[in-house]
Write a protein that holds these residues in place. Structure first.
Motif, PDB file in Angstrom:
ATOM      1  N   ALA A  39       0.855  -1.192   0.000  1.00  0.00           N
ATOM      2  CA  ALA A  39       0.000   0.000   0.000  1.00  0.00           C
ATOM      3  C   ALA A  39       0.887   1.236   0.000  1.00  0.00           C
ATOM      4  CB  ALA A  39      -0.912  -0.003   1.223  1.00  0.00           C
ATOM      5  N   PRO A  50      -5.322  -2.165   8.331  1.00  0.00           N
ATOM      6  CA  PRO A  50      -6.025  -2.226   7.052  1.00  0.00           C
ATOM      7  C   PRO A  50      -7.441  -1.670   7.088  1.00  0.00           C
ATOM      8  CG  PRO A  50      -4.779  -4.241   7.373  1.00  0.00           C
ATOM      9  CD  PRO A  50      -4.645  -3.453   8.643  1.00  0.00           C
ATOM     10  N   LEU A 103      -8.256   1.930   6.053  1.00  0.00           N
ATOM     11  CA  LEU A 103      -8.355   2.299   4.639  1.00  0.00           C
ATOM     12  C   LEU A 103      -9.780   2.656   4.230  1.00  0.00           C
ATOM     13  CD1 LEU A 103      -6.040  -0.469   3.167  1.00  0.00           C
ATOM     14  CD2 LEU A 103      -5.542   1.987   3.193  1.00  0.00           C
ATOM     15  N   CYS A 134      -9.047   5.471  -1.896  1.00  0.00           N
ATOM     16  CA  CYS A 134      -8.220   4.375  -2.404  1.00  0.00           C
ATOM     17  C   CYS A 134      -8.406   4.230  -3.908  1.00  0.00           C
ATOM     18  CB  CYS A 134      -8.572   3.062  -1.695  1.00  0.00           C
ATOM     19  SG  CYS A 134      -8.152   3.079   0.073  1.00  0.00           S
ATOM     20  N   TRP A 161      -8.880  -5.839  -1.239  1.00  0.00           N
ATOM     21  CA  TRP A 161      -7.470  -5.852  -0.867  1.00  0.00           C
ATOM     22  C   TRP A 161      -7.215  -6.912   0.200  1.00  0.00           C
ATOM     23  CZ3 TRP A 161      -5.548  -0.045  -0.609  1.00  0.00           C
ATOM     24  CH2 TRP A 161      -5.809   0.553  -1.847  1.00  0.00           C
ATOM     25  N   VAL A 193      -4.565   6.159  -2.071  1.00  0.00           N
ATOM     26  CA  VAL A 193      -3.687   5.041  -1.712  1.00  0.00           C
ATOM     27  C   VAL A 193      -3.872   3.942  -2.757  1.00  0.00           C
ATOM     28  CG1 VAL A 193      -3.099   3.331   0.047  1.00  0.00           C
ATOM     29  CG2 VAL A 193      -3.951   5.588   0.733  1.00  0.00           C
ATOM     30  N   TYR A 227      -2.699  -0.101  -4.036  1.00  0.00           N
ATOM     31  CA  TYR A 227      -2.199  -1.403  -3.566  1.00  0.00           C
ATOM     32  C   TYR A 227      -1.662  -2.128  -4.788  1.00  0.00           C
ATOM     33  CZ  TYR A 227      -2.178  -5.336  -0.239  1.00  0.00           C
ATOM     34  OH  TYR A 227      -1.814  -6.359   0.622  1.00  0.00           O
ATOM     35  N   GLN A 235       5.341   4.054   1.780  1.00  0.00           N
ATOM     36  CA  GLN A 235       4.643   2.791   2.000  1.00  0.00           C
ATOM     37  C   GLN A 235       4.013   2.774   3.395  1.00  0.00           C
ATOM     38  OE1 GLN A 235       7.049  -0.656   1.301  1.00  0.00           O
ATOM     39  NE2 GLN A 235       5.607  -2.051   2.307  1.00  0.00           N
ATOM     40  N   SER A 245       1.444  -6.767   4.585  1.00  0.00           N
ATOM     41  CA  SER A 245       1.505  -7.113   3.160  1.00  0.00           C
ATOM     42  C   SER A 245       2.006  -8.551   2.984  1.00  0.00           C
ATOM     43  CB  SER A 245       2.424  -6.147   2.413  1.00  0.00           C
ATOM     44  OG  SER A 245       1.892  -4.844   2.435  1.00  0.00           O
TER      45      SER A 245
END
Length: 297
Positions: free
Chosen positions: A167, A183, A186, A191, A205, A240, A242, A259, A265
């Motif tokens: 991300a 997460p 988000l 996004c 995601w 943002v 991904y 990042q 991740s």
């Protein structure tokens, strides 16, 4: 009735492409020549094989039956001809691959360039496509997918290392909106979504930490089906993204992107080349496979 195999080949191309324009380009003939040949084939057989409208071309029931009959046999003939050419001193042949833009840029193209210089008689056609193709039905020699997506009845050869999505966003964006620590944060951010070509749905995601898996459906102003466009949008401060880590490493180093959620991740299986077993005995194809094969350092 004497069979004109050239007309059968041309019919196969039109049926697969569902377009006289695309088929003519693929075959290197004019549309009028192609249309005349198909009409001759239909007249000689006494049955309509294709239905034509101003927008598309489709096979009739008889046409679909003919297509299913000739496709594997044409493939076998092509394979035998290519196998015979392997007896020459210089390897020759045509290889048709379907793959994503990310697979091409990060794995396939860097390995393929020196091979093409070393073997000028090997022709390679690369078709960029994010969908899950049936390579046999669609006329490809092989495809490239992540390991988890390869069909079980295909031969699969690893051609790239495992990788992960990360991300990222611009420094200005995070200065204005704050940095997500989890997460689920988000959901409150803009996004940059990914539209999946195969399903048509937006990608949820995927994150993982300490064995805990989490999927987050995000929202925002933009959606793409191309990772490189998402990176550009993120650099422009539009949200943002991904995206694969490998395509943003330089931007992270120069500060254009930052990042977040690094420990969330997960790694994914790397890219594999997959193909039906009937392709493995062709010398030109084996040269391509060997060049792409992943070798751990």
């Amino acid at each position: 009735m004497r069979t004109d195999f050239n007309q059968l080949t041309w019919f196969q191309a039109v049926a697969e492409e569902r377009s006289f324009t695309k088929a003519a380009a693929r075959l290197g003939v004019s549309q009028s020549t192609l249309s005349h040949a198909i009409k001759q084939l239909e007249t000689r057989m006494g049955i309509r094989l294709l239905t034509r409208t101003t927008r598309n071309v489709a096979t009739t029931q008889a046409g679909e039956r003919l297509l299913q009959t000739i496709t594997p046999r044409m493939g076998e003939i092509e394979d035998e001809i290519e196998a015979l050419t392997a007896l020459r001193d210089t390897p020759t042949g045509s290889i048709r691959l379907t793959l994503s833009d990310h697979a091409l840029e990060t794995v396939v193209w860097p390995k393929l360039k020196p091979v093409l210089k070393a073997y000028p008689d090997i022709k390679v056609e690369l078709l960029l496509d994010g969908t899950f193709r049936n390579i046999v039905e669609d006329g490809y020699d092989a495809g490239v997918r992540l390991g988890e997506s390869v069909e079980k009845d295909m031969i699969a050869v690893r051609i790239g290392p495992d990788w992960r999505l990360v991300a990222v966003g611009s420094p200005d964006y995070f200065a204005e909106r704050g940095r997500p620590e989890h997460p689920r944060d988000l959901i409150r951010h803009r996004c940059i979504n990914t539209r999946q070509e195969s399903s048509g749905a937006l990608y949820a995601w995927e994150f993982e930490k300490d064995g805990q898996e989490l999927r987050v459906r995000v929202d925002g102003q933009l959606a793409f089906n191309n990772s490189y466009a998402q990176v550009d949008a993120a650099i422009s401060g539009l949200g943002v993204a991904y995206v694969p880590e490998s395509i943003v490493e330089a931007h992270l180093r120069d500060g254009a992107l930052e990042q977040v959620l690094d420990d969330w991740s997960p790694r994914f299986d790397g890219y594999f080349l997959y193909y039906p077993s009937r392709r493995q005995n062709l010398l030109a194809f084996q040269i391509i496979v060997d060049a792409l094969r992943h070798r751990s350092t």
